[in-house]
Design a protein around this motif. Structure first.
Motif, PDB file in Angstrom:
ATOM      1  N   LYS A   4      -9.280  -0.173  -5.199  1.00  0.00           N
ATOM      2  CA  LYS A   4     -10.351  -0.265  -4.204  1.00  0.00           C
ATOM      3  C   LYS A   4      -9.841  -0.954  -2.938  1.00  0.00           C
ATOM      4  O   LYS A   4     -10.193  -0.561  -1.829  1.00  0.00           O
ATOM      5  CB  LYS A   4     -11.549  -1.042  -4.755  1.00  0.00           C
ATOM      6  N   GLU A   6      -6.682  -1.067  -1.917  1.00  0.00           N
ATOM      7  CA  GLU A   6      -5.754  -0.143  -1.257  1.00  0.00           C
ATOM      8  C   GLU A   6      -6.523   0.864  -0.412  1.00  0.00           C
ATOM      9  O   GLU A   6      -6.152   1.132   0.739  1.00  0.00           O
ATOM     10  CB  GLU A   6      -4.906   0.603  -2.298  1.00  0.00           C
ATOM     11  N   THR A   7      -7.583   1.406  -1.004  1.00  0.00           N
ATOM     12  CA  THR A   7      -8.408   2.373  -0.287  1.00  0.00           C
ATOM     13  C   THR A   7      -9.030   1.745   0.952  1.00  0.00           C
ATOM     14  O   THR A   7      -9.060   2.361   2.019  1.00  0.00           O
ATOM     15  CB  THR A   7      -9.501   2.932  -1.221  1.00  0.00           C
ATOM     16  N   PHE A   9      -7.884  -0.705   2.787  1.00  0.00           N
ATOM     17  CA  PHE A   9      -6.882  -0.878   3.833  1.00  0.00           C
ATOM     18  C   PHE A   9      -6.470   0.459   4.455  1.00  0.00           C
ATOM     19  O   PHE A   9      -6.242   0.543   5.660  1.00  0.00           O
ATOM     20  CB  PHE A   9      -5.657  -1.624   3.304  1.00  0.00           C
ATOM     21  N   GLU A  10      -6.390   1.490   3.632  1.00  0.00           N
ATOM     22  CA  GLU A  10      -6.044   2.803   4.159  1.00  0.00           C
ATOM     23  C   GLU A  10      -7.141   3.335   5.080  1.00  0.00           C
ATOM     24  O   GLU A  10      -6.854   3.882   6.150  1.00  0.00           O
ATOM     25  CB  GLU A  10      -5.804   3.787   3.006  1.00  0.00           C
ATOM     26  N   GLU A  11      -8.389   3.179   4.659  1.00  0.00           N
ATOM     27  CA  GLU A  11      -9.511   3.671   5.459  1.00  0.00           C
ATOM     28  C   GLU A  11      -9.686   2.869   6.744  1.00  0.00           C
ATOM     29  O   GLU A  11     -10.210   3.377   7.730  1.00  0.00           O
ATOM     30  CB  GLU A  11     -10.803   3.641   4.636  1.00  0.00           C
ATOM     31  N   GLU A  13      -7.494   1.860   8.768  1.00  0.00           N
ATOM     32  CA  GLU A  13      -6.428   2.054   9.752  1.00  0.00           C
ATOM     33  C   GLU A  13      -6.994   2.411  11.131  1.00  0.00           C
ATOM     34  O   GLU A  13      -6.430   2.041  12.146  1.00  0.00           O
ATOM     35  CB  GLU A  13      -5.457   3.136   9.284  1.00  0.00           C
ATOM     36  N   ASN A  14      -8.104   3.114  11.151  1.00  0.00           N
ATOM     37  CA  ASN A  14      -8.674   3.569  12.416  1.00  0.00           C
ATOM     38  C   ASN A  14     -10.025   2.948  12.751  1.00  0.00           C
ATOM     39  O   ASN A  14     -10.693   3.391  13.685  1.00  0.00           O
ATOM     40  CB  ASN A  14      -8.835   5.102  12.384  1.00  0.00           C
ATOM     41  N   GLU A  21     -17.438  -3.372   2.462  1.00  0.00           N
ATOM     42  CA  GLU A  21     -16.001  -3.377   2.191  1.00  0.00           C
ATOM     43  C   GLU A  21     -15.431  -4.793   2.302  1.00  0.00           C
ATOM     44  O   GLU A  21     -14.579  -5.194   1.516  1.00  0.00           O
ATOM     45  CB  GLU A  21     -15.284  -2.439   3.167  1.00  0.00           C
TER      46      GLU A  21
END
Length: 161
Positions: A4, A6-7, A9-11, A13-14, A21
């Motif tokens: 969760k 990781e997701t 941090f990936e989401e 990015e923008n 969260e």
């Protein structure tokens, strides 16, 4: 790292993280000192915990060969280490991905379910004496996952009567 997180941090990015969260991230960060303490305690007490378990297991299975008992004890030691890391990361998938695959093959080969079942019970008892209830609750999800998965694999490999 927890999937969760990781997701998140990936989401992110923008964009900035949403309040919900941030709550997930905050919960993990707040639990990290406790997780680190449990990890350290397991690491520092590993020899004492496992020696007690080994002594009791040997007494319960005097007819078993030393090699068989040692193999089961070494597997349980590795399981404990992987579960401690999964607890630290707050990621049960760590157990599935990193432990169960290779350990399952070893366990199925030697068919040690009665020994392993007794060993897990002894290990759980010893952990309950070495850690607080709150600390056990942090470790428990990974430990239960590993133990039940490994015992199911062993039971599945035995012929049905």
């Amino acid at each position: 790292m927890h999937p969760k997180l990781e997701t998140l941090f990936e989401e992110a990015e923008n964009r900035y993280l949403k309040p919900e969260e941030l709550t997930v991230l905050s919960q993990y960060v707040e639990s990290l000192p406790e997780r680190l303490e449990v990890y350290r305690q397991i690491r520092d007490r590993e020899i004492d915990i496992m020696q007690t378990v080994a002594d009791r297991l040997t007494a319960q299975f005097p007819q078993e060969s030393k090699e068989t008992l040692e193999r089961s004890i070494k597997n349980a030691l590795l399981m404990l280490r992987y579960c401690a890391m999964a607890m630290l990361l707050n990621d049960e998938a760590f157990v599935k991905e990193r432990l169960l695959g290779w350990l399952a093959q070893s366990i199925q080969t030697y068919k040690t379910q009665p020994i392993d079942s007794a060993l897990y019970k002894l290990l759980n008892q010893q952990l309950a004496q070495s850690l607080t209830a709150k600390q056990i609750n942090l470790l428990k999800p990974a430990l239960v996952l590993a133990q039940t998965s490994l015992l199911k694999l062993e039971g599945a490999s035995e012929p049905k009567s």
